[in-house]
Each structure stands twice: as structure tokens, then as C-alpha cells.
Scaffold this active site. Structure first.
Site, PDB file in Angstrom:
ATOM      1  CE1 TYR A  33       3.117  36.946  16.477  1.00 37.57           C
ATOM      2  CE2 TYR A  33       0.798  37.505  16.182  1.00 37.57           C
ATOM      3  CZ  TYR A  33       2.047  37.216  15.641  1.00 37.57           C
ATOM      4  OH  TYR A  33       2.224  37.217  14.273  1.00 37.57           O
ATOM      5  NE  ARG A  52       4.418  45.092  16.760  1.00 39.75           N
ATOM      6  CZ  ARG A  52       5.130  44.455  15.821  1.00 39.75           C
ATOM      7  NH1 ARG A  52       5.162  44.932  14.589  1.00 39.75           N
ATOM      8  NH2 ARG A  52       5.803  43.367  16.123  1.00 39.75           N
ATOM      9  NE  ARG A 101     -17.287  29.375  21.595  1.00 36.44           N
ATOM     10  CZ  ARG A 101     -18.254  29.773  20.775  1.00 36.44           C
ATOM     11  NH1 ARG A 101     -19.516  29.753  21.203  1.00 36.44           N
ATOM     12  NH2 ARG A 101     -17.978  30.177  19.551  1.00 36.44           N
ATOM     13  CE  LYS A 151       3.824  40.316  15.936  1.00 37.74           C
ATOM     14  NZ  LYS A 151       3.896  40.116  14.485  1.00 37.74           N
ATOM     15  CD  GLU A 183       0.626  42.985   6.573  1.00 37.37           C
ATOM     16  OE1 GLU A 183       1.561  43.578   7.138  1.00 37.37           O
ATOM     17  OE2 GLU A 183      -0.486  42.808   7.103  1.00 37.37           O
ATOM     18  CG  LEU A 207       2.493  44.190  12.228  1.00 32.27           C
ATOM     19  CD1 LEU A 207       1.427  44.240  13.322  1.00 32.27           C
ATOM     20  CD2 LEU A 207       3.326  42.926  12.359  1.00 32.27           C
TER      21      LEU A 207
END
Length: 287
Positions: A33, A52, A101, A151, A183, A207
Site C-alpha cells: 500500500y 516506492r 485459498r 510497504k 522506527e 521503511l
């Protein structure tokens, strides 16, 4: 007002948006995301977020859902139709699904990814009362997976970290691994000592923040000293001031770490200055 959202090629009322229960983003957090800020109805650092996103998709061998130009058009249309002056655009790409799945990835060449975008209206985003007050931070163990440079939507532990902070009467948490700060739960971390900005260097451990990159460039242009190295939470507690950076909070001053006040317990001058010059540039360069 019911928002208009974007789901796999369609603009829909949020109440009508649907995604398959077999989508791997839903079942396995097999998704990435980005969050892009909106100031004055324009997108802040869209290019950085798009680059990114491309990197995250490549690292996970996930197919891009559309071109960068198409993504920009979708962002702009959602901002327009939802009348966003200050706020956020959330974008998520999942691997999709080719059936039931399964732990094994479906073939990226034959499986279409899912693309979802929505806006969040945040009046007063730039003139944040929280930034004027400053954030209180606690430290917690970092037990996330090792590829934090991608991310992904694997955000359960960061969410738990924010809840730990809330339970402790704080605003957020910084995570510690092997004795060093990695972070924040949703931001990059910095402290300032004797005029020098100290922050952890880029690696798979953190990140690669878009706001981080811009703020460090602006700090360098303002002839501020910067040192990228590992640091401990005790070093941060002894700092003159501290701050975090993120796309949704820009530069957020930190006034307390694990109950220890920094400086006089109010937002530091350097953090306030960085927030000011970042917002000035963000408004000027937004598209």
C-alpha cells in the site's frame, strides 16, 4: 457524505465496494500500500510514492495493476469527486486470487492483482494541534518480519504497538531490535543532539520513507548536520529534541520518551523549523 472509492477499474459509492473473500490481501496480507497526502486539493510527492510502490511490487513478484499515469488520474479524480482539500489517498494492491485459498502464489502472469483506492478527509492536516503539542513515545520490542523496506499491509504488530502506547498514556511507540531503535509504528524516528540530526540508515530493517527522504534533503539544504547510524533508546532520551516523519503527519515533534521529557518538554526548534520548510515545499510542489 458517502465517499466514492475505486475498486478494480470502477468508481463506486463506498457502500457498494466489494472484493473477493479469496483475495490474498484479505486472507494473507499479501498486499502492498501507499498513502499520499493532499494539501490544497493537490497530491504531495506522488512521484515518490509511485516509485516506492513499483519497488514493493517488484520485491514481491507482484504484477502492477496499471501504469503510473493511470494511477495519477485515479488519485486526482478521487480527490476531485470527494472534494478533498486536505486529507489522504490510500492505495492498496493485492496479489488477487485465482481460486481457493493456497499458500502457493498464483502465477503473476495470469492472475490480475486487485487495486483499491479511497480518500480520507482530514481538514486541518497541516495545521495539526498534535504537532504543536508534540508526541509522547514509549519503546517496545520490534518483533516484525525482516523485510520492513517493503510497504506491506502486515500491520497488526504496529497497530498493537499504538495500542500499547495508548494504554501507557502516550501517543506512539518506537521499536527496538538488538538494542537499537528501528522506527516508529508508522513513521521514521530521529533525535537531535547539539544541533545534529541522528537517524537510522536505510536497510531492510526500516521503511524507506518518502517524507524521510524529502526532510533529510531539506535539512541538508538548510545546512543542518545529519548523521545516519544506529542509535539506542537511551541516546534518544538524552537528546535535546526528537521527531518522526511520515506522509500523514509530516514532521511530528517528540517531547517525551519512556516518561523522560526532552529539553523543556515542548516541541524543539529544529523539528518545528523542519516541519515549516517541509510544508512550504510540499504545497509548492504538489500536483
Amino acid at each position: 457524505m458517502t465517499r466514492t472509492v475505486f475498486v478494480n477499474g470502477e468508481y463506486l459509492p463506498e457502500t457498494e465496494a466489494k472484493i473477493s473473500i479469496f483475495d490474498r490481501g484479505f486472507l494473507m496480507a499479501d498486499a502492498v500500500y501507499e498513502v499520499t497526502s493532499v494539501l490544497g486539493g493537490k497530491l504531495v510527492d506522488f512521484e515518490g510514492h509511485a516509485v516506492r510502490l513499483e519497488r514493493s511490487l517488484k520485491e514481491l513478484d507482484m504484477k502492477a495493476p496499471c501504469t503510473k499515469e493511470e494511477l495519477l488520474e485515479i488519485h486526482r479524480k478521487l480527490v476531485e469527486v470527494n472534494e478533498i482539500d486536505e486529507g489522504l489517498v490510500y492505495l492498496q494492491v493485492s496479489r488477487g486470487s485465482d481460486g481457493d485459498r493456497d499458500f502457493v502464489f498464483p502465477d503473476p502472469e495470469t492472475t490480475e492483482p486487485s487495486l483499491v483506492l479511497f480518500t480520507q478527509n482530514k481538514p486541518g492536516l497541516a495545521d495539526s494541534p498534535a504537532a504543536k503539542k508534540g508526541a509522547k513515545i514509549i519503546s517496545i520490542e520490534d518483533i516484525r518480519w525482516g523485510r520492513r523496506d517493503i510497504k506491506t499491509t502486515q500491520l497488526l504488530y504496529p497497530s498493537m504497538g499504538k495500542m500499547m502506547a495508548k494504554a501507557a498514556g502516550a501517543d506512539d511507540a518506537w521499536m527496538i531490535e538488538d538494542g537499537h531503535v528501528t522506527e516508529g509504528t508508522s513513521n521514521n524516528a530521529y533525535f537531535v543532539k547539539d544541533g545534529k540530526i541522528v537517524t537510522r540508515p536505510l536497510s531492510n530493517d526500516i521503511l524507506h520513507g518518502i517524507t524521510r527522504k524529502a526532510v533529510l534533503r531539506l535539512a541538508e539544504e538548510a545546512q543542518m548536520q545529519i548523521e545516519e547510524r544506529l542509535f539506542t533508546i537511551d541516546e534518544a532520551k538524552e537528546a535535546d529534541e526528537a521527531f518522526t516523519t511520515s506522509a500523514s503527519a509530516f514532521v511530528m515533534p517528540v517531547v517525551e520518551i519512556d516518561g523522560v521529557a526532552l529539553g523543556d518538554g515542548t516541541p524543539g526548534a529544529l523539528a518545528k523549523r523542519l516541519r515549516e520548510i517541509y510544508l512550504d515545499e510540499a504545497r509548492a510542489k504538489a500536483i
